[in-house]
Design a protein around this motif. Structure first.
Motif, short mmCIF file in Angstrom:
data_model
loop_
_atom_site.label_atom_id
_atom_site.label_comp_id
_atom_site.label_asym_id
_atom_site.label_seq_id
_atom_site.Cartn_x
_atom_site.Cartn_y
_atom_site.Cartn_z
N ALA A 1 0.80 -1.22 0.00
CA ALA A 1 0.00 0.00 0.00
C ALA A 1 0.84 1.27 0.00
CB ALA A 1 -0.93 -0.01 1.21
N LEU A 2 2.17 1.16 -0.04
CA LEU A 2 3.02 2.35 -0.02
C LEU A 2 2.82 3.16 -1.30
CD1 LEU A 2 6.35 0.92 1.45
CD2 LEU A 2 4.79 2.53 2.58
N PRO A 3 2.88 4.48 -1.20
CA PRO A 3 2.75 5.31 -2.41
C PRO A 3 3.78 4.93 -3.47
CG PRO A 3 2.65 6.66 -0.43
CD PRO A 3 3.05 5.29 0.01
N GLY A 4 3.31 4.73 -4.69
CA GLY A 4 4.19 4.36 -5.81
C GLY A 4 4.24 2.88 -6.08
N VAL B 1 8.57 3.11 -5.11
CA VAL B 1 8.01 3.67 -3.88
C VAL B 1 8.53 5.08 -3.66
CG1 VAL B 1 7.84 3.42 -1.37
CG2 VAL B 1 7.71 1.40 -2.84
N THR B 2 7.61 6.01 -3.44
CA THR B 2 8.00 7.42 -3.27
C THR B 2 8.03 7.86 -1.81
OG1 THR B 2 5.68 8.08 -3.53
CG2 THR B 2 7.06 8.02 -5.52
N ALA B 3 7.42 7.08 -0.91
CA ALA B 3 7.36 7.47 0.51
C ALA B 3 8.75 7.40 1.14
CB ALA B 3 6.41 6.55 1.26
N ARG B 4 9.03 8.35 2.02
CA ARG B 4 10.28 8.36 2.77
C ARG B 4 9.96 8.65 4.23
NH1 ARG B 4 11.38 6.16 -1.05
NH2 ARG B 4 13.13 6.42 -2.50
N PHE B 5 10.82 8.11 5.12
CA PHE B 5 10.54 8.19 6.55
C PHE B 5 11.79 8.64 7.30
CE2 PHE B 5 7.78 5.05 4.65
CZ PHE B 5 6.53 5.41 5.14
N LEU C 1 15.36 -3.38 2.22
CA LEU C 1 14.35 -2.59 1.52
C LEU C 1 13.82 -1.48 2.43
CD1 LEU C 1 12.29 -5.39 -0.29
CD2 LEU C 1 13.96 -3.84 -1.32
N LEU C 2 13.54 -1.83 3.67
CA LEU C 2 13.03 -0.83 4.60
C LEU C 2 14.05 0.29 4.84
CD1 LEU C 2 11.26 -3.11 7.23
CD2 LEU C 2 10.16 -1.43 5.74
N GLU C 3 15.30 -0.09 4.98
CA GLU C 3 16.33 0.93 5.23
C GLU C 3 16.43 1.92 4.08
OE1 GLU C 3 20.88 1.20 6.98
OE2 GLU C 3 20.20 -0.64 5.99
N SER C 4 16.16 1.45 2.87
CA SER C 4 16.24 2.34 1.71
C SER C 4 15.15 3.40 1.72
CB SER C 4 16.14 1.52 0.42
OG SER C 4 14.82 1.01 0.24
N LEU C 5 14.14 3.25 2.59
CA LEU C 5 13.07 4.25 2.67
C LEU C 5 13.38 5.38 3.63
CD1 LEU C 5 9.86 1.98 2.70
CD2 LEU C 5 11.03 3.03 0.76
N LEU C 6 14.52 5.33 4.30
CA LEU C 6 14.91 6.42 5.19
C LEU C 6 15.25 7.65 4.35
CD1 LEU C 6 17.08 4.47 7.77
CD2 LEU C 6 14.94 5.68 8.27
N ALA C 7 14.72 8.79 4.76
CA ALA C 7 14.93 10.03 4.03
C ALA C 7 16.41 10.42 4.07
CB ALA C 7 14.08 11.14 4.62
N GLU C 8 16.88 11.01 2.96
CA GLU C 8 18.29 11.41 2.91
C GLU C 8 18.59 12.46 3.95
OE1 GLU C 8 19.35 12.62 -0.99
OE2 GLU C 8 18.87 10.68 -1.92
N GLU C 9 17.64 13.38 4.16
CA GLU C 9 17.82 14.37 5.21
C GLU C 9 17.32 13.78 6.53
OE1 GLU C 9 13.63 14.70 3.88
OE2 GLU C 9 15.57 14.39 2.90
N GLY C 10 17.63 14.37 7.64
CA GLY C 10 17.14 13.88 8.92
C GLY C 10 18.12 12.96 9.62
N GLU C 11 17.62 12.25 10.63
CA GLU C 11 18.47 11.46 11.52
C GLU C 11 18.63 10.01 11.10
OE1 GLU C 11 20.22 12.69 13.98
OE2 GLU C 11 19.41 14.69 13.66
N HIS C 12 17.87 9.54 10.11
CA HIS C 12 17.97 8.17 9.62
C HIS C 12 17.86 7.14 10.75
CE1 HIS C 12 20.13 10.72 6.73
NE2 HIS C 12 19.72 9.87 5.79
N ARG C 13 16.83 7.24 11.56
CA ARG C 13 16.69 6.33 12.71
C ARG C 13 16.08 5.01 12.26
NH1 ARG C 13 15.40 11.37 15.65
NH2 ARG C 13 17.09 11.70 17.15
N PHE C 14 16.77 3.92 12.63
CA PHE C 14 16.35 2.57 12.24
C PHE C 14 16.46 1.68 13.47
CE2 PHE C 14 17.05 -0.96 8.84
CZ PHE C 14 15.69 -1.18 8.78
#
Length: 539
Positions: free
Chosen positions: A286-289, A319-323, A341-354
């Motif tokens: 259901a993720l966008p894209g 997938v276009t969604a970023r977190f 795959l999930l890690e690739s959805l972390l936004a380039e900006e921000g803290e990249h918390r996983f």
């Protein structure tokens, strides 16, 4: 023979020998119109009062006796017994006035005079004078106990007659009868409140660790992993982060989705934080894209284990969604590829918390999961204390898979009981009876989970007992699952049901640790004996 009240009172159980002697003499030697109430405790205006004997008689009224054993002396107005000063006369007078004032408020028009006396059963003679507040008839010696009727007539000489109604009312006030409604739900809530307090105390401080970018939490069932996952998700929203919270299991994932349905992204405000929660495969579709699947959905294992994952991998780049924050609960159910795959959805900006939270002892399906390396920048945290299950349920789980121990501050279960069966037919009947027992006690059906040892038994239980999946849209009936679909869930009442082939240790461990208040184990006598669970037969 006088009437001893309450009727269940046992003179032979009295520990004070002097009091025992006096009460026994009064009961045996007074006539049956006398009522004798020994060891009467009264709380009045915030103070506790202990009255050795209360006496009632329709003609002579109401009185009390204070009893002192052993050798006693009266010198210059002061009483002394065993080198200690006593005030038996003042004590008796005070208790008499207190009893009078107490009854004044409860029994209308009751005569205000309450006779009082002091009994010294170990003394046979008296020479000299008594204190001014005390008359000779108020002193009862051991010799008076030989003919207590005469002594009582003298002691009660100034008392007033009691009507039959007043006598009945006084007894009802002094020895009240009440019916208490036992509410098992209140017991459950008390257990759960204590568990919540322990959980917050043990795990709550760890919420602050989300300042780190990579956290791996390892902990057995009940150690607070999902608690941490949800708290970290909410903290992300507070910090206006875009949060993805997921797990593999459908029932747990949908439970998380319902928990965070008020934290969904808003089209009106793209700057506010939100939580997107749900089971991984369904959430990813259901993720966008992500394009829809072009093959029909089925319930067979190939659909979810092969076809859907292949579709996701092939189209993940769309997938276009970023977190800003991605939290994976029950991470041991994920393959390294899915975590990538999930890690690739972390936004380039921000803290990249996983953040990963896992229990490798609940890895019922091996997809190659391995804990992350500390050398790669991960903070590793191990939870060792069970803060979900009552203490005796946690102890039971430790027998199976060396589960986490519960602290001594945890309460015991409201119910921990086995039901002995001999075959699957018995199991179905016994499960029905347990459900009826629990619901009759007022427990909502939405708080009941039945965990079957295998899918065949699960389907039979669902069909014959009208049970539903744990992730059903509405919890209109008790839920029924197998252990691998129950992972991560928590229910007030859990009924574990073993079929003819028993219950393997790992899934049994998962099943048992779902219970937050009551646990019933429906199984053969051998398994119950191995677990050390007290059992009731199905009959």
């Amino acid at each position: 023979m006088a009437t001893l009240l309450p009727h269940s009172f046992r003179i032979d159980h009295m520990t004070n020998q002097a009091e025992k002697t006096v009460v026994d003499a009064l009961v045996r030697r007074l006539d049956d119109r006398w009522l004798v109430l020994p060891n009467f405790d009264l709380r009045y205006e915030g103070k506790d009062h202990e009255i050795d004997v209360v006496l009632l008689h329709p003609t002579y009224g109401l009185g009390i006796i204070e009893i002192k054993g052993g050798e006693i002396h009266l010198s210059e107005g002061a009483w002394k017994r065993s080198q200690r000063y006593e005030t038996p006369d003042e004590q008796a007078k005070s208790n008499a006035y207190t009893l009078r004032n107490f009854l004044d408020k409860a029994v209308p028009n009751l005569p205000r005079h309450v006779a009082w006396g002091v009994a010294l059963p170990d003394c046979t003679r008296f020479d000299g004078m008594l204190p001014p507040m005390m008359q000779r008839e108020q002193l009862l010696l051991g010799s008076d106990m030989e003919e207590p009727t005469r002594a009582m007539e003298s002691l009660f000489a100034d008392a007033s007659r009691l009507t039959a109604q007043q006598l009945t009312q006084v007894v009802e006030v002094l020895l009240p009868t009440a019916r208490f409604t036992y509410d098992p739900r209140q017991v459950d809530l008390s257990v759960e409140k204590q568990i919540d307090d322990v959980c917050e105390a043990q795990v709550g401080a760890l919420k602050e660790l989300d300042a780190n970018r990579r956290i791996y939490v390892d902990g057995r069932a009940g150690t607070g992993k999902t608690y941490l996952a949800t708290r970290w998700a909410k903290r992300g929203v507070f910090e206006q982060e875009r949060v993805l919270l997921t797990c593999y299991n459908d029932p747990l994932g949908r439970q998380l989705a319902r928990q965070f349905d008020s934290f969904l992204p808003s089209d009106d405000d793209e700057t506010s934080g939100y939580v997107l929660a749900g089971p991984f495969l369904r959430l990813a579709l259901a993720l966008p894209g992500m394009p829809p699947v072009d093959f029909p959905e089925t319930n067979d294992s190939e659909y979810w284990s092969v076809r859907v994952p292949a579709h996701l991998v092939a189209n993940w780049h769309r997938v276009t969604a970023r977190f800003d924050r991605i939290i994976v609960d029950e991470a041991q159910d994920f393959s390294p590829a899915w975590l990538g795959l999930l890690e690739s959805l972390l936004a380039e900006e921000g803290e990249h918390r996983f953040f990963w939270l896992a229990d490798r002892n609940q890895q019922l399906q091996d997809r190659g999961f391995t804990p992350p390396s500390v050398d790669a920048g991960w903070v590793s945290l191990k939870l060792t204390v069970n803060v979900r299950n009552p203490r005796d349920i946690a102890r039971l789980a430790r027998q199976l898979e060396d589960g986490a121990s519960a602290p001594s501050s945890m309460p015991v279960a409201s119910v921990l009981r086995g039901v002995a069966i001999t075959n699957t037919d018995d199991a179905v009947i016994a499960t029905r009876r347990v459900i009826e027992e629990v619901t009759a006690a007022g427990v909502p059906v939405s708080d009941i989970l039945v965990v079957a040892s295998d899918t065949v038994l699960r389907e039979r239980l669902r069909h014959e007992l009208d049970l539903i999946p744990a992730d059903a849209e509405t919890a209109s009936r008790p839920a029924c699952e197998v252990a691998n679909r129950a992972k991560g869930l928590e229910y007030r009442v859990v009924i574990v049901v073993a079929g003819d082939d028993g219950f393997r240790a790992e899934p049994l461990y998962v099943a048992i640790t779902r219970a937050s208040s009551r646990l019933y184990v429906v199984a053969g006598a051998q398994l119950l004996a191995e677990l050390g669970v007290t059992s009731d037969p199905t009959t």
